[in-house]
Design a protein around this motif. Structure first.
Motif, mmCIF file in Angstrom:
data_model
loop_
_atom_site.group_PDB
_atom_site.id
_atom_site.type_symbol
_atom_site.label_atom_id
_atom_site.label_comp_id
_atom_site.label_asym_id
_atom_site.label_seq_id
_atom_site.Cartn_x
_atom_site.Cartn_y
_atom_site.Cartn_z
ATOM 1 N N GLY A 74 0.892 -1.361 -0.017
ATOM 2 C CA GLY A 74 0.071 0.030 -0.023
ATOM 3 C C GLY A 74 0.846 1.288 0.248
ATOM 4 O O GLY A 74 0.623 2.389 -0.787
ATOM 5 N N PHE A 75 1.896 1.284 0.716
ATOM 6 C CA PHE A 75 2.928 2.485 0.693
ATOM 7 C C PHE A 75 3.588 2.514 -0.644
ATOM 8 O O PHE A 75 3.890 3.756 -0.974
ATOM 9 C CB PHE A 75 4.027 2.254 1.863
ATOM 10 N N GLN A 76 3.669 1.568 -1.255
ATOM 11 C CA GLN A 76 4.415 1.510 -2.699
ATOM 12 C C GLN A 76 3.359 2.391 -3.486
ATOM 13 O O GLN A 76 3.796 3.023 -4.411
ATOM 14 C CB GLN A 76 4.892 0.361 -3.041
ATOM 15 N N PHE A 77 2.234 1.624 -3.258
ATOM 16 C CA PHE A 77 1.124 1.982 -4.265
ATOM 17 C C PHE A 77 0.937 3.574 -4.066
ATOM 18 O O PHE A 77 0.688 4.306 -4.986
ATOM 19 C CB PHE A 77 -0.217 1.525 -3.809
ATOM 20 N N LEU A 78 1.061 4.097 -2.831
ATOM 21 C CA LEU A 78 0.915 5.677 -2.580
ATOM 22 C C LEU A 78 1.892 6.558 -3.463
ATOM 23 O O LEU A 78 1.573 7.717 -3.690
ATOM 24 C CB LEU A 78 0.637 6.113 -1.168
ATOM 25 N N LEU A 79 2.860 5.922 -3.587
ATOM 26 C CA LEU A 79 3.906 6.799 -4.158
ATOM 27 C C LEU A 79 3.746 6.723 -5.824
ATOM 28 O O LEU A 79 5.039 7.390 -6.292
ATOM 29 C CB LEU A 79 5.623 6.243 -3.946
ATOM 30 N N GLN A 80 3.090 5.846 -6.406
ATOM 31 C CA GLN A 80 2.867 5.785 -7.798
ATOM 32 C C GLN A 80 1.848 7.165 -8.396
ATOM 33 O O GLN A 80 1.319 7.882 -7.469
ATOM 34 C CB GLN A 80 2.081 4.791 -8.272
ATOM 35 N N ASP A 81 2.060 7.617 -9.672
ATOM 36 C CA ASP A 81 1.303 8.620 -10.064
ATOM 37 C C ASP A 81 0.016 8.274 -10.354
ATOM 38 O O ASP A 81 -0.234 7.011 -10.136
ATOM 39 C CB ASP A 81 1.869 9.156 -11.363
ATOM 40 N N VAL A 82 -0.870 8.962 -10.433
ATOM 41 C CA VAL A 82 -2.398 8.564 -10.187
ATOM 42 C C VAL A 82 -2.750 7.828 -11.428
ATOM 43 O O VAL A 82 -3.580 6.659 -11.291
ATOM 44 C CB VAL A 82 -3.231 10.142 -10.322
ATOM 45 N N ASN A 83 -2.268 7.830 -12.777
ATOM 46 C CA ASN A 83 -2.777 7.123 -13.647
ATOM 47 C C ASN A 83 -1.986 5.484 -13.240
ATOM 48 O O ASN A 83 -2.813 4.706 -13.484
ATOM 49 C CB ASN A 83 -1.779 7.540 -15.091
ATOM 50 N N THR A 84 -1.065 5.565 -13.032
ATOM 51 C CA THR A 84 -0.717 4.046 -12.486
ATOM 52 C C THR A 84 -1.599 3.371 -11.365
ATOM 53 O O THR A 84 -1.697 2.317 -11.558
ATOM 54 C CB THR A 84 0.764 4.217 -11.951
ATOM 55 N N GLN A 85 -1.747 4.310 -10.310
ATOM 56 C CA GLN A 85 -2.753 3.789 -9.198
ATOM 57 C C GLN A 85 -3.979 3.471 -9.895
ATOM 58 O O GLN A 85 -4.562 2.558 -9.623
ATOM 59 C CB GLN A 85 -2.842 5.010 -8.466
ATOM 60 N N VAL A 86 -4.588 4.192 -10.799
ATOM 61 C CA VAL A 86 -5.829 3.888 -11.201
ATOM 62 C C VAL A 86 -5.711 2.425 -12.045
ATOM 63 O O VAL A 86 -6.851 1.624 -11.795
ATOM 64 C CB VAL A 86 -6.261 4.985 -12.192
ATOM 65 N N TRP A 87 -4.619 2.331 -13.053
ATOM 66 C CA TRP A 87 -4.373 1.060 -13.501
ATOM 67 C C TRP A 87 -4.177 0.101 -12.743
ATOM 68 O O TRP A 87 -4.880 -1.073 -13.163
ATOM 69 C CB TRP A 87 -3.519 0.995 -14.638
ATOM 70 N N ALA A 88 -3.647 0.131 -11.783
ATOM 71 C CA ALA A 88 -3.294 -0.977 -10.773
ATOM 72 C C ALA A 88 -4.659 -1.429 -10.034
ATOM 73 O O ALA A 88 -4.844 -2.543 -9.927
ATOM 74 C CB ALA A 88 -2.318 -0.275 -9.602
ATOM 75 N N PHE A 89 -5.507 -0.241 -9.661
ATOM 76 C CA PHE A 89 -6.877 -0.699 -9.182
ATOM 77 C C PHE A 89 -7.592 -1.310 -10.125
ATOM 78 O O PHE A 89 -8.380 -2.399 -10.051
ATOM 79 C CB PHE A 89 -7.429 0.723 -8.985
ATOM 80 N N LEU A 90 -7.757 -1.137 -11.571
ATOM 81 C CA LEU A 90 -8.519 -1.610 -12.449
ATOM 82 C C LEU A 90 -7.932 -3.107 -12.809
ATOM 83 O O LEU A 90 -8.993 -3.958 -13.048
ATOM 84 C CB LEU A 90 -8.669 -0.769 -13.755
ATOM 85 N N LEU A 91 -6.682 -3.253 -12.621
ATOM 86 C CA LEU A 91 -6.254 -4.799 -12.868
ATOM 87 C C LEU A 91 -6.403 -5.678 -11.821
ATOM 88 O O LEU A 91 -6.950 -6.657 -11.973
ATOM 89 C CB LEU A 91 -4.668 -4.537 -13.209
ATOM 90 N N GLN A 92 -6.715 -5.227 -10.302
ATOM 91 C CA GLN A 92 -7.155 -5.894 -9.638
ATOM 92 C C GLN A 92 -8.442 -6.230 -9.863
ATOM 93 O O GLN A 92 -9.145 -7.245 -9.505
ATOM 94 C CB GLN A 92 -6.766 -5.140 -8.135
#
Length: 476
Positions: free
Chosen positions: A188-206
């Motif tokens: 989760g900490f690693q996730f927070l340091l990503q840019d928003v587009n990367t976060q959104v795609w990470a969420f959508l892939l899950q």
């Protein structure tokens, strides 16, 4: 989901899909266009060169399109196109997938009757919705998720579906404080340091992984996500052309801030900026929506997004000095909480926080699973426009020191290995040692004690050699 395999890239997901799934995906022009947009520039050039050529093209002819310096990039692009089933390599020729060719042509020329780019509503929405409202809505929805992850106060608690996804993706886990509460994990900490587009795609892939478990039609889910990336910001679209699965997705995507619906069951929906930048390849536009929002003043959202879209330099707010002091011009509790992960904050003002990067603050971040490269990348991405005028952007003394602090924790590395000892004969040990050296699997040996250590990969070969020698002893 470590840093090395943190699943945020849609490429990685698409490449795992079977050919049959791709053939169904290619039936939608919007999906073909979205996949095309996600390709590297040389890959897009190859697709356009093949599109209107009906005959097969020789591989050698394609290799002649670029000079020697570009051969590596060309090979990577051809490999990617092959993995995405756009091109098929047969013997010495390259063949474009006919379904992709036809539907991509329809996407470019407006042909076909599939309405895969959405159906705009024929009637005017009596509840006025403009781009500023959509930006504000997307920001509130997405930041409510991030606020919940870092534990800062937020007026809106994420929905049950969002919490399930956070737990399933291992971004959060059950807290020892009590049942029903979640706490952030290293991932989760690693996730927070990503840019928003990367976060959104990470969420959508899950979400895609969860959709398979729920037996949702994966092709319909992917088609809808790619369709959203092709819609127009500020336009309202009818749900009439959506399948049952896609209408079910609207409720989940509304919780993420990707689409807006005034109420459940509404016959129209609006894509937000988080949706329209999914396949644009642009991080700054979507990212700025969340970087420039200040707590208690969401009216600044639309202005911040527009400015960032026009001028990338407006998105930075961090100034880092050579003495390790850091100044962040932000009022966002979320951004302050993220900075607090690796910065020792010392003072806070109305529109700025100040602190210092110390050995202890970096070590605390490393213990939470954050890497030095992530910290450096975060500071570089959010650097103030004044810092971007310098080359390099960040002071090298600080960058090197952050990496040195990380190296302090990486002095020793463990590897699985096998210990061989108690050889009865010196000759047997010498033969086994020589065999291991020839195979380059010997890590350490002590001939006097007839002891040696073999790599895990070489164990089976050395073990087999020793057994054969003991079963067939040679005369001394």
């Amino acid at each position: 989901m470590s840093v090395d395999n943190f699943k945020t890239n849609i490429y990685e997901y698409l490449e795992t899909l079977p050919t049959f799934t791709f053939l169904r995906l290619f039936e939608k022009p919007a999906t073909c266009l979205a996949i095309f947009r996600l390709l590297p520039s040389i890959g897009r050039q190859i697709v356009m060169s093949f599109l209107y050529v009906e005959t097969d093209i020789q591989v050698q002819d394609v290799n002649n399109w670029v000079n020697k310096d570009g051969q590596r990039k060309l090979a990577e692009a051809l490999h990617k196109l092959s993995r995405l089933r756009i091109l098929d390599h047969k013997n010495s020729t390259l063949i474009m997938n006919e379904t992709f060719r036809q539907e991509f042509k329809n996407a470019l020329t407006g042909g076909g009757t599939q309405q895969s780019f959405g159906l705009p509503c024929a009637t005017t929405d009596k509840h006025h919705v403009d781009i500023a409202f959509l930006d504000q809505y997307a920001t509130q929805q997405w930041e409510s998720i991030l606020h919940y992850m870092v534990g800062t106060s937020s007026n809106k608690r994420p929905s049950r579906g969002v919490l399930n996804l956070l737990e399933r993706s291992q971004l959060m886990q059950n807290s020892p404080d009590g049942p029903g509460t979640l706490q952030i994990t290293n991932k989760g900490f690693q996730f927070l340091l990503q840019d928003v587009n990367t976060q959104v795609w990470a969420f959508l892939l899950q979400y895609l992984d969860m959709a398979e478990v729920l037996q949702m039609d994966l092709v319909e889910v992917l088609n809808f996500l790619f369709q959203l990336g092709s819609l127009e910001l500020g336009e309202n679209y009818s749900v009439e052309t959506l399948t049952q699965t896609q209408q079910q997705m609207l409720e989940d995507l509304r919780d993420y801030g990707i689409v807006y619906q005034r109420k459940r069951g509404s016959r129209r929906y609006y894509p937000t900026r988080l949706a329209t930048t999914l396949t644009s390849g642009s991080v700054a536009i979507a990212g700025a929506a969340l970087k420039n929002v200040t707590a208690g003043d969401t009216s600044k959202t639309a202005t911040g997004i527009t400015a960032a879209g026009e001028e990338d330099s407006e998105q930075g707010f961090v100034i880092l000095e050579t003495n390790y002091r850091i100044y962040a011009y932000t009022e966002s509790p979320l951004q302050i909480a993220v900075l607090n992960l690796f910065v020792q904050l010392q003072s806070r003002f109305r529109n700025m926080v100040a602190g210092v990067i110390t050995r202890d603050s970096v070590r605390n971040a490393l213990l939470k699973g954050i890497t030095a490269d992530q910290i450096i990348s975060y500071l570089q991405t959010h650097a103030h426009p004044q810092m971007r005028k310098k080359t390099p952007i960040l002071p090298l003394t600080v960058v090197d020191q952050i990496r040195l602090w990380e190296m302090e924790r990486c002095r020793l590395k463990t590897h699985s290995a096998y210990l061989y000892h108690e050889f009865n004969m010196q000759a047997d040990f010498d033969a086994a040692e020589k065999h291991a050296k020839d195979l380059e699997v010997l890590l350490w040996s002590n001939p006097k004690k007839r002891t040696m250590v073999i790599t895990q990969g070489g164990h089976d070969q050395v073990k087999g050699f020793v057994k054969r020698r003991l079963q067939n002893p040679r005369p001394s």
